[in-house]
Write a protein that holds these residues in place. Structure first.
Motif, PDB file in Angstrom:
ATOM      1  N   ASN A   1      27.821  42.759  40.398  1.00  0.00           N
ATOM      2  CA  ASN A   1      28.707  42.879  41.553  1.00  0.00           C
ATOM      3  C   ASN A   1      29.700  41.724  41.605  1.00  0.00           C
ATOM      4  OD1 ASN A   1      27.517  45.227  42.421  1.00  0.00           O
ATOM      5  ND2 ASN A   1      26.037  44.192  43.762  1.00  0.00           N
ATOM      6  N   VAL A   2      29.189  40.506  41.275  1.00  0.00           N
ATOM      7  CA  VAL A   2      30.072  39.352  41.280  1.00  0.00           C
ATOM      8  C   VAL A   2      31.159  39.506  40.237  1.00  0.00           C
ATOM      9  CG1 VAL A   2      30.176  36.882  40.890  1.00  0.00           C
ATOM     10  CG2 VAL A   2      28.271  37.841  42.169  1.00  0.00           C
ATOM     11  N   GLN A   3      30.740  39.992  39.063  1.00  0.00           N
ATOM     12  CA  GLN A   3      31.708  40.182  37.990  1.00  0.00           C
ATOM     13  C   GLN A   3      32.745  41.219  38.383  1.00  0.00           C
ATOM     14  OE1 GLN A   3      31.867  38.440  35.112  1.00  0.00           O
ATOM     15  NE2 GLN A   3      33.808  39.503  34.731  1.00  0.00           N
ATOM     16  N   GLY A   4      32.250  42.314  39.017  1.00  0.00           N
ATOM     17  CA  GLY A   4      33.179  43.350  39.463  1.00  0.00           C
ATOM     18  C   GLY A   4      34.141  42.828  40.501  1.00  0.00           C
ATOM     19  N   GLY A   5      33.629  41.949  41.426  1.00  0.00           N
ATOM     20  CA  GLY A   5      34.481  41.360  42.442  1.00  0.00           C
ATOM     21  C   GLY A   5      35.549  40.483  41.833  1.00  0.00           C
ATOM     22  N   ILE A   6      35.171  39.702  40.801  1.00  0.00           N
ATOM     23  CA  ILE A   6      36.130  38.831  40.124  1.00  0.00           C
ATOM     24  C   ILE A   6      37.198  39.660  39.432  1.00  0.00           C
ATOM     25  CG2 ILE A   6      36.402  37.171  38.251  1.00  0.00           C
ATOM     26  CD1 ILE A   6      33.647  36.095  38.953  1.00  0.00           C
ATOM     27  N   ASP A   7      36.775  40.764  38.776  1.00  0.00           N
ATOM     28  CA  ASP A   7      37.739  41.625  38.087  1.00  0.00           C
ATOM     29  C   ASP A   7      38.736  42.223  39.072  1.00  0.00           C
ATOM     30  OD1 ASP A   7      36.516  41.063  35.728  1.00  0.00           O
ATOM     31  OD2 ASP A   7      35.284  42.885  35.676  1.00  0.00           O
ATOM     32  N   LEU A   8      38.215  42.701  40.210  1.00  0.00           N
ATOM     33  CA  LEU A   8      39.103  43.287  41.214  1.00  0.00           C
ATOM     34  C   LEU A   8      40.074  42.252  41.748  1.00  0.00           C
ATOM     35  CD1 LEU A   8      36.599  45.540  43.216  1.00  0.00           C
ATOM     36  CD2 LEU A   8      38.420  46.287  41.683  1.00  0.00           C
ATOM     37  N   SER A   9      39.580  41.034  41.955  1.00  0.00           N
ATOM     38  CA  SER A   9      40.445  39.967  42.454  1.00  0.00           C
ATOM     39  C   SER A   9      41.538  39.630  41.436  1.00  0.00           C
ATOM     40  CB  SER A   9      39.598  38.734  42.756  1.00  0.00           C
ATOM     41  OG  SER A   9      40.409  37.682  43.203  1.00  0.00           O
ATOM     42  N   ASP A  10      41.176  39.548  40.147  1.00  0.00           N
ATOM     43  CA  ASP A  10      42.156  39.270  39.102  1.00  0.00           C
ATOM     44  C   ASP A  10      43.214  40.367  39.034  1.00  0.00           C
ATOM     45  OD1 ASP A  10      40.890  36.949  38.491  1.00  0.00           O
ATOM     46  OD2 ASP A  10      39.739  37.759  36.800  1.00  0.00           O
ATOM     47  N   LYS A  11      42.758  41.614  39.141  1.00  0.00           N
ATOM     48  CA  LYS A  11      43.708  42.740  39.102  1.00  0.00           C
ATOM     49  C   LYS A  11      44.680  42.669  40.272  1.00  0.00           C
ATOM     50  CE  LYS A  11      40.756  46.023  36.601  1.00  0.00           C
ATOM     51  NZ  LYS A  11      40.013  47.294  36.696  1.00  0.00           N
ATOM     52  N   LYS A  12      44.155  42.300  41.436  1.00  0.00           N
ATOM     53  CA  LYS A  12      45.014  42.207  42.618  1.00  0.00           C
ATOM     54  C   LYS A  12      46.046  41.100  42.448  1.00  0.00           C
ATOM     55  CE  LYS A  12      44.815  41.919  47.641  1.00  0.00           C
ATOM     56  NZ  LYS A  12      43.935  41.785  48.828  1.00  0.00           N
ATOM     57  N   ILE A  13      45.616  39.952  41.893  1.00  0.00           N
ATOM     58  CA  ILE A  13      46.536  38.836  41.662  1.00  0.00           C
ATOM     59  C   ILE A  13      47.626  39.239  40.683  1.00  0.00           C
ATOM     60  CG2 ILE A  13      46.719  36.528  40.663  1.00  0.00           C
ATOM     61  CD1 ILE A  13      43.933  35.948  41.790  1.00  0.00           C
ATOM     62  N   LYS A  14      47.212  39.913  39.584  1.00  0.00           N
ATOM     63  CA  LYS A  14      48.192  40.352  38.581  1.00  0.00           C
ATOM     64  C   LYS A  14      49.163  41.370  39.169  1.00  0.00           C
ATOM     65  CE  LYS A  14      45.202  39.542  34.563  1.00  0.00           C
ATOM     66  NZ  LYS A  14      44.441  40.160  33.472  1.00  0.00           N
ATOM     67  N   LYS A  15      48.639  42.264  40.002  1.00  0.00           N
ATOM     68  CA  LYS A  15      49.496  43.275  40.624  1.00  0.00           C
ATOM     69  C   LYS A  15      50.529  42.613  41.533  1.00  0.00           C
ATOM     70  CE  LYS A  15      49.344  47.386  43.562  1.00  0.00           C
ATOM     71  NZ  LYS A  15      48.469  48.292  44.368  1.00  0.00           N
ATOM     72  N   ASN A  16      50.076  41.649  42.333  1.00  0.00           N
ATOM     73  CA  ASN A  16      50.998  40.939  43.236  1.00  0.00           C
ATOM     74  C   ASN A  16      52.046  40.162  42.447  1.00  0.00           C
ATOM     75  OD1 ASN A  16      49.653  41.876  45.496  1.00  0.00           O
ATOM     76  ND2 ASN A  16      48.332  40.075  45.673  1.00  0.00           N
ATOM     77  N   ALA A  17      51.608  39.566  41.307  1.00  0.00           N
ATOM     78  CA  ALA A  17      52.551  38.821  40.472  1.00  0.00           C
ATOM     79  C   ALA A  17      53.606  39.755  39.896  1.00  0.00           C
ATOM     80  CB  ALA A  17      51.794  38.104  39.353  1.00  0.00           C
ATOM     81  N   CYS A  18      53.175  40.954  39.447  1.00  0.00           N
ATOM     82  CA  CYS A  18      54.121  41.943  38.899  1.00  0.00           C
ATOM     83  C   CYS A  18      55.125  42.379  39.957  1.00  0.00           C
ATOM     84  CB  CYS A  18      53.349  43.164  38.417  1.00  0.00           C
ATOM     85  SG  CYS A  18      52.974  43.107  36.681  1.00  0.00           S
ATOM     86  N   ILE A  19      54.622  42.628  41.171  1.00  0.00           N
ATOM     87  CA  ILE A  19      55.496  43.048  42.263  1.00  0.00           C
ATOM     88  C   ILE A  19      56.523  41.966  42.563  1.00  0.00           C
ATOM     89  CG2 ILE A  19      55.550  43.569  44.731  1.00  0.00           C
ATOM     90  CD1 ILE A  19      52.827  44.948  44.384  1.00  0.00           C
TER      91      ILE A  19
END
Length: 378
Positions: A1-19
């Motif tokens: 779950n922790v790993q999944g949470g970290i992955d989701l957080s990284d994806k969100k950061i990358k998405k915001n950076a792309c935007i």
């Protein structure tokens, strides 16, 4: 779950950076396009190349302000020079420049645009830093204020609650050690004293809980249409139980008055105001609760015939922990929470609270509540 949470957080950061990148890139393109269109209009109007060059310098300046990174300023400066060369120099639609002075013009244009953009970017960064520092100072001041409030609360509690606790423990000790030797009148007086001190402690604890919720922003309002008569009568019943010897007068309209309110909190407000009126007036005097309408508001007033409040103190009494050195009719010092809580609760109901003189003597504390509408179909 922790790993999944970290992955989701990284994806969100990358998405915001792309935007953010796409947004800044789009802003740069739109501003350069606007400068180019304006350049064509300048050319059709017979204006010189220097005026068109100024358009691109201004464009770079605006881009440096509206975008988040300095390389948008650098890129815009380069693109501005190339577009100017391609569209506005002879031969048109070519990167060739027949005029020997154009390379110097291009270089000057690039350097000017770059310097202007860099300065604007630096100014924007300094402004953001100043705003951040101001916010941090404001937060630090608020934190210091809250810490001071807690310190005042602890100091006041330790000082003012010691008296009733000492009285309760002393009376209880008397009953335990020699209660059978006392006559019935003396025992009843001790019972009354213990009850009175206990009720005062309960009131203070309730007010402290409300104060903590307000300070922490956890005051939950359940506002709905309530009948004001029911709220007032509930508050009066509470005061009659705690102060059975006082004469409470209720002066209300015969008609039903609906108000927008959290009933439990407004009952607490009226109880606090009536409790103050009882404490700070003579035992043989009346306390009156009255209600009348003013425009779109119901006005609830609690009046007494005590010594009154000076004009200088009329606003101060709403401050947390302000007591003004006054003591109640039983010589007990107030903790200074009641009126501060009343104002916080009434303000959260979009109402107001104020104090006036009760002629010839005494005080009137009034507050307003917005009128509600009763659904007759319910």
């Amino acid at each position: 779950n922790v790993q999944g949470g970290i992955d989701l957080s990284d994806k969100k950061i990358k998405k915001n950076a792309c935007i953010s990148v796409l947004k800044d890139f789009g802003i740069s393109l739109i501003i350069l396009a606007a400068a180019t269109i304006a350049g064509y209009l300048f050319k059709l109007g017979g204006l010189t190349d220097s005026n068109i060059i100024m358009l691109y310098i201004i464009a770079v300046l605006v881009i440096s302000i509206l975008t988040s990174k300095i390389y948008y300023c650098l890129g815009s400066s380069i693109v501005g020079v190339l577009v100017f060369n391609y569209l506005f120099t002879y031969p048109e639609f070519s990167f060739s420049a027949h005029d020997a002075g154009y390379p110097v013009t291009f270089l000057t244009m690039f350097i000017t645009a770059l310097i202007a953009g860099t300065l604007a970017n630096k100014l924007k960064r300094n402004t953001l830093i100043a705003e951040q520092n101001a916010r941090e100072k404001e937060e630090a001041a608020l934190l210091a204020q809250n810490e001071q409030l807690r310190a005042n609360m602890l100091r006041t509690i330790s000082h003012d609650l010691r008296t009733p606790l000492t009285s309760i423990s002393g009376n209880a000790s008397t009953l335990i050690s020699g209660g059978t030797a006392l006559d019935e009148t003396a025992r009843q007086q001790i019972y009354t004293d213990i009850f009175s001190e206990s009720m005062w402690l309960i009131e203070m604890v309730e007010n402290l809980l409300y104060a903590t919720r307000i300070e922490d922003g956890r005051m939950q309002l359940n506002i709905s249409v309530e009948i004001l008569d029911d709220i007032v009568q509930e508050a009066v019943r509470h005061i009659e139980r705690t102060h059975p010897k006082r004469n409470i007068i209720v002066d209300m309209y015969d008609e039903i008055i609906p108000v927008m309110a959290d009933a439990n909190l407004i009952v607490q407000v009226i109880v606090n105001l009536m409790d103050n009126a009882v404490k700070y007036s003579d035992e043989d005097s009346d306390v009156t609760v009255s209600v009348h309408l003013e425009n779109e508001y119901a006005v609830i007033s609690v009046s007494d015939h005590g010594t009154g409040i000076s004009d200088e103190e009329k606003e101060k009494v709403f401050d947390m922990f302000y007591t003004g050195g006054s003591r109640s009719s039983d010589s007990r010092r107030s903790l200074g929470l009641g009126l501060a809580l009343c104002r916080s609760i009434i303000t959260s109901h979009s109402g107001s609270v104020y104090i006036s003189d009760n002629i010839p003597n005494g005080t009137i504390v009034s507050f307003t509540l917005p009128i509600g509408e009763v659904d007759l179909n319910e």
